[in-house]
Design an enzyme around this catalytic site. Structure first.
Site, PDB file in Angstrom:
ATOM      1  N   GLN A  51      -5.331  -1.729   9.850  1.00 19.47           N
ATOM      2  CA  GLN A  51      -4.999  -3.020   9.255  1.00 19.47           C
ATOM      3  C   GLN A  51      -5.479  -4.160  10.159  1.00 19.47           C
ATOM      4  OE1 GLN A  51      -3.294  -3.466   6.156  1.00 19.47           O
ATOM      5  NE2 GLN A  51      -3.900  -5.583   6.485  1.00 19.47           N
ATOM      6  N   ASP A  98     -11.438   1.493   3.507  1.00 18.98           N
ATOM      7  CA  ASP A  98     -11.579   0.030   3.398  1.00 18.98           C
ATOM      8  C   ASP A  98     -13.032  -0.366   3.116  1.00 18.98           C
ATOM      9  OD1 ASP A  98      -9.346  -1.574   3.463  1.00 18.98           O
ATOM     10  OD2 ASP A  98      -9.154  -1.534   5.651  1.00 18.98           O
ATOM     11  N   LYS A 135       0.832  -1.210   0.000  1.00 17.77           N
ATOM     12  CA  LYS A 135       0.000   0.000   0.000  1.00 17.77           C
ATOM     13  C   LYS A 135       0.865   1.258   0.000  1.00 17.77           C
ATOM     14  CE  LYS A 135      -3.761  -2.403   2.246  1.00 17.77           C
ATOM     15  NZ  LYS A 135      -4.318  -2.905   3.509  1.00 17.77           N
TER      16      LYS A 135
END
Ligand code: NAD
Length: 263
Positions: free
Chosen positions: A89, A112, A45
Site C-alpha cells: 500500500q 496493482d 479491500k
C-alpha cells in the site's frame, strides 16, 4: 449499465468463479504507514475479499521498519507459492524508496499493475476501461482526452486508450486555458485525474461525450470529484460511487487473471 449494478454483477461472477476453484485465491496486503486514507482503502479491500471468498492477509509493519526489511517481506511474498498476488500500500514512509519496492515485487504477483514489466494493468485505468468496454463505448478513432499524467492513473490510462486506437491527448498542469478549452470541446471521452475539487467546470462539451471523473478530494470530510456534477454530457461518473468502486473491483480482476493464466 450503472457503475453500481456493473460492480455488483462482476462481483457475483467472481464470487461464483472463486467458489468453483480448487485453490482459494490468496491476496496479501502489506502496509507500512499510519495513513488514514490507506487504512480506509485497506478496509475496503479486505471487505471485498471476504465478499468474494478470497483469502486476504493484512501484513501491517511498523512505520519505522527499514527499507531492507520491507524488501525482505516483499521477497518472501514473491517466493511464497501460497500467495497468488500482493500489494504494498502506498504511500510509504519517506525513508523508503517507493520505486525500489515497486520493482522488487514479482511482476507475476503484482496485482496493482505498478511494476514496469507487469502484464497486468494498473487498477484505476483497468477498472475504467473494463467498464467502458462492457458498455460498448466506442473508442476506436474517437478523441480521448486524459487530464493528468501521473504514473498510476494518467499515463497508464493514456497508454490503454492508445492501444484501443483512440486519438489520445494528455493534458496537465502546464496546458494553457485556451488549449484545455479546445481539446475538451472536441473530446468524445474525457478522463480527469487531477486531484482538485470541481476544477473542471464551465467548458462546452459534445453532448454525447463521456466524462470519467477519477478525482477524490476530501474537503471537510466530504468527497468531491475533479469535475463539477451536472455537466451537459451523455455520462459523467459520480464521486463517490464511480471510479473508486471500479478501481477496487479491478484489483480482484487482476487477481483472477493470475489465478487463471498464472501470468
Ligand atoms: P497526481 O497528483 O500524481 O497527478 C495530478 C496530475 O494533475 C498531474 O499530472 C498534473 O499535471 C495534473 N494537474 C494538476 N493541476 C492541474 C491543472 N490545473 N490543470 C490540469 N492538470 C493539472 O494525482 P493522481 O495520483 O493521478 O490522482 C489524481 C486524483 O485521482 C486524486 O484526487 C486522487 O485522489 C484520485 N485517484 C482516485 C482513484 C480512484 O480509485 N478513484 C485512484 C487513484 C487516484
Amino acid at each position: 449499465m450503472e457503475i453500481k449494478e456493473y460492480v455488483a454483477m462482476r462481483k457475483q461472477q467472481i464470487r461464483d468463479e472463486v467458489a468453483s476453484m480448487k485453490v482459494r485465491p490468496h491476496l496479501a496486503i502489506v502496509q507500512v504507514n499510519e495513513d488514514e486514507g490507506s487504512n480506509s482503502y485497506i478496509r475496503g479491500k479486505l471487505k471485498d475479499a471476504e465478499e468474494l471468498g478470497v483469502l486476504a492477509t493484512h501484513i501491517k509493519l511498523d512505520v519505522n521498519t527499514s527499507e531492507a526489511e520491507v524488501l525482505k517481506v516483499v521477497e518472501s511474498l514473491n517466493q511464497d507459492s501460497g500467495v497468488h498476488g500482493f500489494i504494498v500500500q502506498m504511500p510509504l514512509p519517506k525513508h523508503i524508496d517507493e520505486n525500489k519496492v515497486k520493482v522488487a515485487i514479482d511482476p507475476r504477483k503484482d496485482v496493482d499493475g505498478f511494476h514496469p514489466l507487469s502484464s497486468l494493468k494498473a487498477c484505476t485505468p483497468r477498472g475504467i476501461l473494463d467498464y467502458l468496454k462492457f458498455n460498448k463505448v466506442e473508442l476506436l478513432g474517437k478523441n480521448a482526452v486524459v487530464i493528468g499524467r501521473s504514473n498510476i492513473v494518467g499515463k497508464p490510462m493514456a497508454s490503454l486508450l492508445t492501444k484501443e486506437s483512440a486519438n489520445v491527448t494528455v493534458l496537465h498542469s502546464k496546458t494553457s486555458p485556451q488549449d484545455m478549452k479546445f481539446y475538451l470541446e472536441h473530446a468524445d471521452i474525457i478522463v480527469v485525474a487531477i486531484g482538485k475539487k470541481w476544477l473542471i467546470d464551465g467548458y462546452l462539451f459534445k453532448p454525447d461525450a463521456i466524462i470519467v471523473d477519477v478525482g477524490i478530494n476530501r474537503v471537510d470530510g466530504v468527497l468531491y470529484g475533479d469535475v463539477k456534477p451536472g455537466q451537459k454530457v451523455r455520462l459523467q461518473t459520480p464521486v463517490p460511487g464511480g471510479v473508486g468502486p471500479l478501481t477496487r473491483l479491478a484489483l480482484y480482476e487482476n487477481l483472477m487473471e493470475i489465478m487463471k493464466h498464472g501470468i
